[in-house]
Design a protein around this motif. Structure first.
Motif, mmCIF file in Angstrom:
data_model
loop_
_atom_site.group_PDB
_atom_site.id
_atom_site.type_symbol
_atom_site.label_atom_id
_atom_site.label_comp_id
_atom_site.label_asym_id
_atom_site.label_seq_id
_atom_site.Cartn_x
_atom_site.Cartn_y
_atom_site.Cartn_z
ATOM 1 N N LEU A 135 0.818 -1.215 0.000
ATOM 2 C CA LEU A 135 0.000 0.000 0.000
ATOM 3 C C LEU A 135 0.853 1.268 0.000
ATOM 4 O O LEU A 135 0.330 2.376 -0.160
ATOM 5 C CB LEU A 135 -0.946 0.021 1.211
ATOM 6 N N LEU A 136 2.157 1.125 0.162
ATOM 7 C CA LEU A 136 3.018 2.302 0.243
ATOM 8 C C LEU A 136 2.991 3.154 -1.032
ATOM 9 O O LEU A 136 2.871 4.378 -0.932
ATOM 10 C CB LEU A 136 4.445 1.891 0.594
ATOM 11 N N PRO A 137 3.073 2.569 -2.230
ATOM 12 C CA PRO A 137 3.015 3.427 -3.433
ATOM 13 C C PRO A 137 1.734 4.253 -3.500
ATOM 14 O O PRO A 137 1.778 5.450 -3.826
ATOM 15 C CB PRO A 137 3.101 2.420 -4.590
ATOM 16 N N LEU A 138 0.602 3.649 -3.191
ATOM 17 C CA LEU A 138 -0.675 4.360 -3.175
ATOM 18 C C LEU A 138 -0.638 5.527 -2.191
ATOM 19 O O LEU A 138 -1.022 6.660 -2.525
ATOM 20 C CB LEU A 138 -1.803 3.386 -2.806
ATOM 21 N N TYR A 139 -0.194 5.265 -0.977
ATOM 22 C CA TYR A 139 -0.161 6.321 0.046
ATOM 23 C C TYR A 139 0.829 7.423 -0.311
ATOM 24 O O TYR A 139 0.565 8.612 -0.096
ATOM 25 C CB TYR A 139 0.136 5.722 1.427
ATOM 26 N N LEU A 140 1.967 7.056 -0.878
ATOM 27 C CA LEU A 140 2.945 8.073 -1.265
ATOM 28 C C LEU A 140 2.385 9.002 -2.333
ATOM 29 O O LEU A 140 2.564 10.221 -2.263
ATOM 30 C CB LEU A 140 4.227 7.409 -1.785
ATOM 31 N N ARG A 141 1.704 8.442 -3.310
ATOM 32 C CA ARG A 141 1.231 9.247 -4.436
ATOM 33 C C ARG A 141 -0.062 9.996 -4.137
ATOM 34 O O ARG A 141 -0.297 11.076 -4.675
ATOM 35 C CB ARG A 141 1.034 8.353 -5.672
ATOM 36 N N GLU A 142 -0.900 9.436 -3.274
ATOM 37 C CA GLU A 142 -2.210 10.040 -3.029
ATOM 38 C C GLU A 142 -2.274 10.767 -1.681
ATOM 39 O O GLU A 142 -2.614 11.938 -1.621
ATOM 40 C CB GLU A 142 -3.297 8.946 -3.099
ATOM 41 N N TYR A 143 -1.965 10.087 -0.608
ATOM 42 C CA TYR A 143 -2.088 10.683 0.732
ATOM 43 C C TYR A 143 -0.946 11.673 1.004
ATOM 44 O O TYR A 143 -1.153 12.723 1.601
ATOM 45 C CB TYR A 143 -2.092 9.565 1.780
ATOM 46 N N LYS A 154 -11.281 -0.994 1.609
ATOM 47 C CA LYS A 154 -11.517 0.200 0.780
ATOM 48 C C LYS A 154 -12.014 1.365 1.639
ATOM 49 O O LYS A 154 -11.554 2.496 1.483
ATOM 50 C CB LYS A 154 -12.537 -0.098 -0.329
ATOM 51 N N GLU A 155 -12.949 1.079 2.536
ATOM 52 C CA GLU A 155 -13.484 2.132 3.406
ATOM 53 C C GLU A 155 -12.386 2.702 4.302
ATOM 54 O O GLU A 155 -12.322 3.906 4.541
ATOM 55 C CB GLU A 155 -14.599 1.579 4.286
ATOM 56 N N LYS A 156 -11.523 1.823 4.804
ATOM 57 C CA LYS A 156 -10.468 2.270 5.718
ATOM 58 C C LYS A 156 -9.448 3.151 5.007
ATOM 59 O O LYS A 156 -8.935 4.114 5.581
ATOM 60 C CB LYS A 156 -9.781 1.052 6.357
ATOM 61 N N ILE A 157 -9.159 2.822 3.739
ATOM 62 C CA ILE A 157 -8.230 3.657 2.962
ATOM 63 C C ILE A 157 -8.927 4.951 2.544
ATOM 64 O O ILE A 157 -8.334 6.039 2.599
ATOM 65 C CB ILE A 157 -7.709 2.882 1.735
ATOM 66 N N GLY A 215 -8.988 9.921 2.836
ATOM 67 C CA GLY A 215 -9.207 10.886 1.762
ATOM 68 C C GLY A 215 -8.708 10.432 0.406
ATOM 69 O O GLY A 215 -8.584 11.240 -0.524
ATOM 70 N N ILE A 216 -8.415 9.153 0.284
ATOM 71 C CA ILE A 216 -7.956 8.619 -1.005
ATOM 72 C C ILE A 216 -9.176 8.240 -1.837
ATOM 73 O O ILE A 216 -10.070 7.534 -1.371
ATOM 74 C CB ILE A 216 -7.019 7.411 -0.790
ATOM 75 N N LEU A 273 -9.207 2.726 -5.910
ATOM 76 C CA LEU A 273 -9.229 1.527 -5.070
ATOM 77 C C LEU A 273 -10.050 0.394 -5.672
ATOM 78 O O LEU A 273 -10.288 -0.612 -5.002
ATOM 79 C CB LEU A 273 -9.797 1.889 -3.684
ATOM 80 N N ALA A 274 -10.478 0.544 -6.918
ATOM 81 C CA ALA A 274 -11.390 -0.431 -7.528
ATOM 82 C C ALA A 274 -10.934 -1.883 -7.377
ATOM 83 O O ALA A 274 -11.746 -2.756 -7.032
ATOM 84 C CB ALA A 274 -11.623 -0.084 -8.991
ATOM 85 N N PRO A 275 -9.640 -2.203 -7.620
ATOM 86 C CA PRO A 275 -9.230 -3.608 -7.482
ATOM 87 C C PRO A 275 -9.492 -4.188 -6.091
ATOM 88 O O PRO A 275 -9.672 -5.402 -5.946
ATOM 89 C CB PRO A 275 -7.722 -3.579 -7.787
#
Length: 269
Positions: free
Chosen positions: A151-159, A189-192, A196-197, A202-204
């Motif tokens: 999940l790190l790439p997602l959080y780095l780019r979005e959060y 999905k809800e937790k991410i 605010g992402i 998060l579709a997958p």
């Protein structure tokens, strides 16, 4: 790699956990960069089955003490460090009693995944970024190994997308064939999204299995390494459709030259 800064974030690492494909490459890759003049930092979770006394882990007070909000709960972040003596490599451990004290890594004695593995992965991702911010260390490359780090790439780019420390960092994800059986918590999905992402990213995760978790990781990475000889077909096809540099599998005996070349010519270009 002279002077280049590479942050390695891994689910597993020898000698702290048993040797497998992920834990071995999570050790060999930073060792290789370190011996070629690069600057490295390694992060992994501090699972309860890591022997703190044997490996001489100790808490870093100046880095600990922050609370991370996970699904609207305050979770204390504890940072520990240890050194791999023969390599003079320091490893940072992300710790929290609620998430990591249990005496196992990902599953219970019956082999059932821990029900909070999704929250553990969110906590790990945010914990790594917050600690690197405290270190004020701006990596040229961030290299991800293992699904607990996915999940790190997602959080780095979005959060953390506006965080200047990572503005020029390139993210590389190593994809392995062995993940986990079954699904993580359906509410991931809800937790991410609580952070605010946007839901469309998060579709997958409507089906939070290993393949879909890794799809999220590679979607938000700049480059991909196929780190196993056999990758699930569904993942392989997804990666093949990305317009990103991909390093095909190379065996351990040949990886050093291939990885160095990939870093220098494809990732840092």
């Amino acid at each position: 790699m002279n002077g280049k800064k590479i942050l390695f974030v891994s689910s597993e690492l020898v000698p702290y956990l048993p040797q497998n494909e992920v834990s071995l490459m999570s050790y060999e890759t930073p060792r290789m960069v370190n011996s070629n003049g690069g600057q490295i930092r390694i992060f992994m979770p501090r699972y309860g089955n890591i022997n703190e006394r044997r490996h001489q882990l100790h808490e870093v007070i100046r880095l600990s003490g922050m609370n991370l909000v996970i699904n609207d709960m305050d979770m204390p972040l504890i940072i520990k460090v240890a050194s791999i003596p023969r390599e003079r490599i320091q490893v940072y451990f992300i710790d929290n009693e609620e998430y990591f004290k249990r005496k196992a890594t990902f599953a219970d004695q019956e082999g059932k995944l821990f029900p909070d593995n999704d929250e553990r992965a969110i906590f790990f991702a945010k914990g790594v970024v917050e600690t690197v911010k405290k270190l004020n260390w701006s990596p040229d490359i961030i290299h991800i190994h293992g699904w607990m780090a996915s999940l790190l790439p997602l959080y780095l780019r979005e959060y953390y997308g506006d965080e200047p420390l990572f503005a020029d960092s390139k993210i590389v994800t190593s994809v392995y064939g062995n993940g986990f059986e079954g699904d993580l918590d359906k509410k991931i999905k809800e937790k991410i999204a609580f952070d605010g992402i946007a839901n469309e990213n998060l579709a997958p995760l409507s089906t939070p299995n290993y393949n879909n978790l890794l799809k999220i990781a590679v979607d938000f990475s700049d480059a991909v390494i196929l780190a196993s000889e056999e990758i699930p077909t569904e993942l392989n096809e997804h990666i093949a459709n990305l317009q990103k540099p991909v390093l095909p599998y190379v065996p351990l005996q040949e990886f050093e030259e291939a990885y160095m070349n990939f870093y220098n010519t494809e990732v840092l270009k």
